[in-house]
Design a protein around this motif. Structure first.
Motif, PDB file in Angstrom:
ATOM      1  N   GLU A  37       0.692  -1.188  -0.187  1.00  7.88           N
ATOM      2  CA  GLU A  37      -0.110   0.170  -0.046  1.00  7.88           C
ATOM      3  C   GLU A  37       0.928   1.295  -0.056  1.00  7.88           C
ATOM      4  O   GLU A  37       0.502   2.263  -0.595  1.00  7.88           O
ATOM      5  CB  GLU A  37      -0.722  -0.097   1.144  1.00  7.88           C
ATOM      6  N   GLU A  38       2.041   1.242   0.755  1.00  6.12           N
ATOM      7  CA  GLU A  38       2.975   2.454   1.120  1.00  6.12           C
ATOM      8  C   GLU A  38       3.555   2.665  -0.269  1.00  6.12           C
ATOM      9  O   GLU A  38       3.532   3.689  -0.973  1.00  6.12           O
ATOM     10  CB  GLU A  38       3.807   2.220   2.126  1.00  6.12           C
ATOM     11  N   ARG A  39       3.963   1.434  -1.101  1.00  4.93           N
ATOM     12  CA  ARG A  39       4.605   1.481  -2.355  1.00  4.93           C
ATOM     13  C   ARG A  39       3.875   2.190  -3.511  1.00  4.93           C
ATOM     14  O   ARG A  39       4.117   2.769  -4.268  1.00  4.93           O
ATOM     15  CB  ARG A  39       5.060   0.201  -2.781  1.00  4.93           C
ATOM     16  N   ILE A  40       2.442   1.726  -3.534  1.00  4.06           N
ATOM     17  CA  ILE A  40       1.343   2.216  -4.516  1.00  4.06           C
ATOM     18  C   ILE A  40       1.039   3.683  -4.358  1.00  4.06           C
ATOM     19  O   ILE A  40       1.184   4.694  -5.035  1.00  4.06           O
ATOM     20  CB  ILE A  40       0.342   1.419  -4.319  1.00  4.06           C
ATOM     21  N   LEU A  41       0.885   4.071  -2.921  1.00  2.99           N
ATOM     22  CA  LEU A  41       0.798   5.473  -2.615  1.00  2.99           C
ATOM     23  C   LEU A  41       2.149   6.361  -3.009  1.00  2.99           C
ATOM     24  O   LEU A  41       1.989   7.406  -3.732  1.00  2.99           O
ATOM     25  CB  LEU A  41       0.501   5.815  -1.278  1.00  2.99           C
ATOM     26  N   ARG A  42       3.469   5.763  -2.893  1.00  2.00           N
ATOM     27  CA  ARG A  42       4.528   6.464  -3.180  1.00  2.00           C
ATOM     28  C   ARG A  42       4.628   6.838  -4.538  1.00  2.00           C
ATOM     29  O   ARG A  42       4.934   8.002  -5.150  1.00  2.00           O
ATOM     30  CB  ARG A  42       5.826   5.669  -2.666  1.00  2.00           C
ATOM     31  N   ASP A  43       4.219   5.651  -5.503  1.00  5.22           N
ATOM     32  CA  ASP A  43       4.187   5.739  -7.037  1.00  5.22           C
ATOM     33  C   ASP A  43       3.287   6.831  -7.620  1.00  5.22           C
ATOM     34  O   ASP A  43       3.379   7.349  -8.336  1.00  5.22           O
ATOM     35  CB  ASP A  43       3.940   4.327  -7.540  1.00  5.22           C
ATOM     36  N   LYS A  44       2.127   6.795  -6.743  1.00  9.89           N
ATOM     37  CA  LYS A  44       1.053   7.919  -7.100  1.00  9.89           C
ATOM     38  C   LYS A  44       1.570   9.062  -7.008  1.00  9.89           C
ATOM     39  O   LYS A  44       1.268   9.986  -7.707  1.00  9.89           O
ATOM     40  CB  LYS A  44      -0.291   7.338  -6.314  1.00  9.89           C
ATOM     41  N   GLU A  45       2.074   9.366  -5.844  1.00 13.13           N
ATOM     42  CA  GLU A  45       2.576  10.775  -5.573  1.00 13.13           C
ATOM     43  C   GLU A  45       3.613  11.324  -6.462  1.00 13.13           C
ATOM     44  O   GLU A  45       3.646  12.358  -6.887  1.00 13.13           O
ATOM     45  CB  GLU A  45       3.090  10.872  -4.168  1.00 13.13           C
ATOM     46  N   ALA A  46       4.779  10.178  -6.845  1.00 16.99           N
ATOM     47  CA  ALA A  46       5.640  10.604  -7.666  1.00 16.99           C
ATOM     48  C   ALA A  46       5.075  10.995  -9.067  1.00 16.99           C
ATOM     49  O   ALA A  46       5.719  11.806  -9.803  1.00 16.99           O
ATOM     50  CB  ALA A  46       6.681   9.393  -7.612  1.00 16.99           C
ATOM     51  N   GLU A  47       4.226  10.367  -9.605  1.00 14.53           N
ATOM     52  CA  GLU A  47       3.494  10.314 -10.826  1.00 14.53           C
ATOM     53  C   GLU A  47       2.639  11.770 -10.971  1.00 14.53           C
ATOM     54  O   GLU A  47       2.974  12.421 -11.789  1.00 14.53           O
ATOM     55  CB  GLU A  47       2.562   9.549 -10.950  1.00 14.53           C
TER      56      GLU A  47
END
Length: 227
Positions: A37-47
């Motif tokens: 979940e944290e990795r998905i959130l990180r990727d969304k924030e980076a995008e």
């Protein structure tokens, strides 16, 4: 060494101020130690951050081109003289796939692909190209479903925008010296016509381009000559 000093415990990560903040920053950067979940959130924030950065740059370059670029200022002036003023709001920055850098729609104006520009000069050529389509639509009442009409405006846009200057062709890996400009214009116009919904194949696109080539290549309006 005294007994007191020898019995003192070594500092642990949790006792070091800022360690937890540093650890989480490193995890966000590398992805190590993050849950799914944290990795998905990180990727969304980076995008989201990347999209915002691309949009900001696209908007900044657009405003600079509209006030400093001779060819863009020239085209905007002649669109206004033709009765079709083209405001900044009619040029919209959005992310695109790898198939385009921009586009023109009679209903919506110009699309600028914020993530596809190699540099400011590439964006200038793209804006000029699309403004020529806008000028043709305003001045000559282009029927965009007619392949010959579409071929003509694509020839003019490729010819006059700077899209086929030698430096651009060199970067594309095209090194022909004999009639290099004409070869580029015809090739790029044909590729654009091939994407038309009424075009069945490359043969049909080439036929449409060849049928209007002489008159449309020589028509440099509103310029006196090729830019």
């Amino acid at each position: 060494m005294s007994e007191a000093s020898s019995s003192a415990s070594a500092p642990t990560p949790d006792s070091v101020p800022g360690f937890e903040s540093w650890r989480r920053s490193l995890s966000q950067f590398t992805g190590l130690g993050l849950s799914d979940e944290e990795r998905i959130l990180r990727d969304k924030e980076a995008e989201r951050a990347r999209l915002e950065k691309d949009w900001d740059k696209c908007e900044r370059w657009k405003k600079e081109l509209m006030t400093r670029s001779p060819i863009i200022i020239f085209m905007l002036k002649h669109l206004e003289l033709a009765g079709c003023p083209f405001p900044s709001s009619a040029m919209q920055c959005h992310p695109c796939d790898a198939t385009r850098a921009g586009g023109f729609s009679p209903e919506y104006g110009i699309l600028l692909c914020q993530n596809r520009f190699m540099n400011r000069k590439h964006m200038e050529d793209t804006v000029a190209h699309e403004l020529i389509h806008a000028f043709d639509h305003c001045r000559f009442k282009v029927d965009w479903m007619n392949l010959r009409h579409h071929a003509c405006t694509e020839i003019r846009a490729a010819n006059l925008s700077g899209d086929c200057r030698f430096s651009r062709e060199f970067k594309r890996g095209n090194y022909a010296f004999s009639k290099q400009h004409q070869v580029c214009v015809k090739r790029r116009a044909t590729l654009s016509v091939m994407a038309h919904p009424n075009c069945e194949d490359e043969v049909m696109a080439e036929k449409a381009v060849n049928e209007v080539w002489e008159s449309c290549f020589q028509d440099t309006r509103p310029f006196d000559d090729i830019y």
